[in-house]
Enzyme design. Sequence first.
Site, PDB file in Angstrom:
ATOM      1  N   ASP A 106       0.844  -1.184   0.000  1.00 38.38           N
ATOM      2  CA  ASP A 106       0.000   0.000   0.000  1.00 38.38           C
ATOM      3  C   ASP A 106       0.886   1.242   0.000  1.00 38.38           C
ATOM      4  O   ASP A 106       1.858   1.320   0.762  1.00 38.38           O
ATOM      5  CB  ASP A 106      -0.894  -0.029   1.245  1.00 38.38           C
ATOM      6  CG  ASP A 106      -1.812   1.163   1.350  1.00 38.38           C
ATOM      7  OD1 ASP A 106      -2.699   1.298   0.485  1.00 38.38           O
ATOM      8  OD2 ASP A 106      -1.653   1.953   2.294  1.00 38.38           O
TER       9      ASP A 106
ATOM     10  N   GLU B  52       1.607   0.153  -5.004  1.00 42.57           N
ATOM     11  CA  GLU B  52       1.126   1.419  -5.548  1.00 42.57           C
ATOM     12  C   GLU B  52       2.278   2.418  -5.602  1.00 42.57           C
ATOM     13  O   GLU B  52       2.783   2.816  -4.548  1.00 42.57           O
ATOM     14  CB  GLU B  52       0.028   1.998  -4.655  1.00 42.57           C
ATOM     15  CG  GLU B  52      -1.216   1.147  -4.533  1.00 42.57           C
ATOM     16  CD  GLU B  52      -2.203   1.734  -3.539  1.00 42.57           C
ATOM     17  OE1 GLU B  52      -3.355   1.958  -3.932  1.00 42.57           O
ATOM     18  OE2 GLU B  52      -1.815   1.984  -2.376  1.00 42.57           O
TER      19      GLU B  52
END
Length: 783
Positions: free
Chosen positions: A333, A363
């Site tokens: 994340d 990400e």
Amino acid sequence: MIQEITDMKLGIIYSPESTGFRLWAPGAEAVSLMLYEDEGKYDSSGMVQDHHGGIEVTMNMQDQGVWSAAVSGDLSGKFYMYKIYRENGRFNYAVDPYAAAVSANGCRGAIVNPVLCCPEGWENDQRPPFVQPTDAVLYELHVRDFSISPDSGMRYKGKFKAFTECGLRDEFGNSLGIDHLVELGITHVHLLPIFDFKTVNELTSSPVWDAEGEYNWGYDPQHYNVPEGSYATDPRKPEVRITECKEMIQALHQKGIRVIMDVVYNHTYTVEDGPFEQVVPGYFYRRDSSGRLSNGSGVGNELASEKPMVRKYIKDSLRYWAEEYHIDGFRFDLMALIDVETITEIVQELRCEVDPGLLIYGEPWTGGDSPLQNKTFKGTQRGKGFAVFNDHFRHAIKGDNDGGGKGFATGETWYEGAVAEGMLGSIHDFALEASETVNYVTVHDNLNLWDKVMISMGKWHEAGFIHMENGRPADGAYIVEKVTAADPYRTIQVQDALASEAVKRCLLANGIVLLSQGIPLIHAGDEFLRSKFGDHNSYRSGDAVNAIPWSLKQRFKEVHAYYCGLISLRRNHPAFRMNSREQIERHMEIIRCSDQVVAYRLSDCANGDPWKQIVVIVNGNLQASKVELPPTPYSWNIVVNERLAGNEIISTTDHADVTVPGLSLMVLYEDHDRLKQNLVKVQVEYERTDHQYSGWNLWVWGTGVKDGRIDFTHMEKGRAQAVIYAAADVEKIGCIVRLNDWEAREWEQDRYIIVPDHRQTVQVKVSSGKESALSDVITGKAS
């Protein structure tokens, strides 16, 4: 001065004879181990506030800021805390940041015998075979969403153990649960965070569908090395959550599916009562130039991964999950908030020392401004062995994330180039290799695919979508009433879902993802048009919005079958899974990129594929489009069209072009066992006044059989002769007479041989120097 490095193993080291405890707390005046017989007394909020009354064991200060103690005897079943003394006699209690087991809601660390935390046969658990990253088909899934719906057929709703339930079917015979995942054909389940997170009360979490009950995706970390208790059948028994988490992983492995764990090492839910601040105040969190907590995560804090002991913690934690739980990969994340050096070390060490097949991706962006210098953005992954989410490709396919903005699959007219680049694996964008891009359209956050398509078509009100705020309808109504009144599928014909424009756009979007070079990822439920009723941020919206409704599988079985077919095609044909830039540049060619059509060719048995030549066409127009196929003397077999997808032949064409219906995909391959039928034979005679024919040849195009250079093969009556073959539907053939490789040519303009209908042979005479040489076509007898 904080001592920032130690190679010691931290946490507890258990044996039935004694247990060792180690805590890195370099700023403490003294540290004591507190041992408890039970988990403590919970208050009404599910927390234990009072940690007095334990047995206090003095810990010794070792080198490098580590405090240690050893306690004889079998401590399995007991609980523990650390009592950390500061200057002036102040102290606080803290849970071990390295705790591998905790009480309910993580209030105390727990001591467990690892042997008692393994399901039967765990020692024989094997990771399913896996060769290279581009072989993966990822499926992003939330543990509770998977099974909590009343129609899931699963007994252990909302729990890890739901994944162990095999042989489940609905009343129509459709497979459910883990068998559905096998049927779909995915290779990896990407689970939203399964470590212990903060905002769900494990003592009151509902084991049945709860429309507005406490819910969270899990991006609020508390204890990084412990499974989440609300997913266990008994969160008050520390061994249960560990065992049942392993049972889930074991069950998926036995079905041939690897497990990706979504990890959140960029922030914690809070700072003051989080896992680190009570132990080493001021160390674990990143700060700006003014000394304030930085907020690149968007939730108030960032972990400072660039600091040696933070880096060590992240690497130790990942390795623990990979080794102890047999996790097969990690999705990060907000990966940009972790420095490139840390990510690079993680990849190298896990791949070399645990398993070379571990997938690592994340990400490549932040949730706000951060003072970190070497952020892991797109491009920093080049050649480093990990992948990043491809938001360039995502935007090109669907448009914006939460609104009505359009992309190629949702109706915009100028994204062909960006789609083509993404289908090439983004190797001319940010990626060095195709294995560095994770291709997707939607995941858990933002609008899911069905809702995005409906909103881009202006169907918000027609579908009855709900304006949500903080997990509740913005107008204060009950969510059940809103969901019951909504009809996300109102536009779909009951008997023919595939005729719906919205369905076509969904299949087009994920079809592009599954037929592109790179690592594809689809969101759970896309395969049967799951809706979240317009909620673009359902992280706390409850089961009414988030539960996967399994009844949709029967309702949209044609859609599900189409997804199965595309995944099967990808997995059976390595041409769609090339890994290296060199392979893609050698074997993949964009043959059309205009007018809302993108088409590419895979040639020369790409990546060892049994099909020598493959053509993929995506048509983003509402109307049908005609696309010219590469020339070949062989027939084309169609295996994907607007209604069916897979490896089996749907139909065959001998034509030079193909008509692709609006908003659809088509995949064809060259059939080397079948020559095209009814070819037209074009006989060309070329006459030169100087009779010097050496080096002269034809250059032709549009034949549908063989384009390029055609040599004159013999002489007759002072003229050079050549034969061109054309597919039966060809109307004209481009033709140039040239010397060698363009040393000279006849005529300034390109010329065309007109092929009359229903002719089997065509004869053409060409004379040197005559501009009108091809204006009169001489035809032979009809076939």
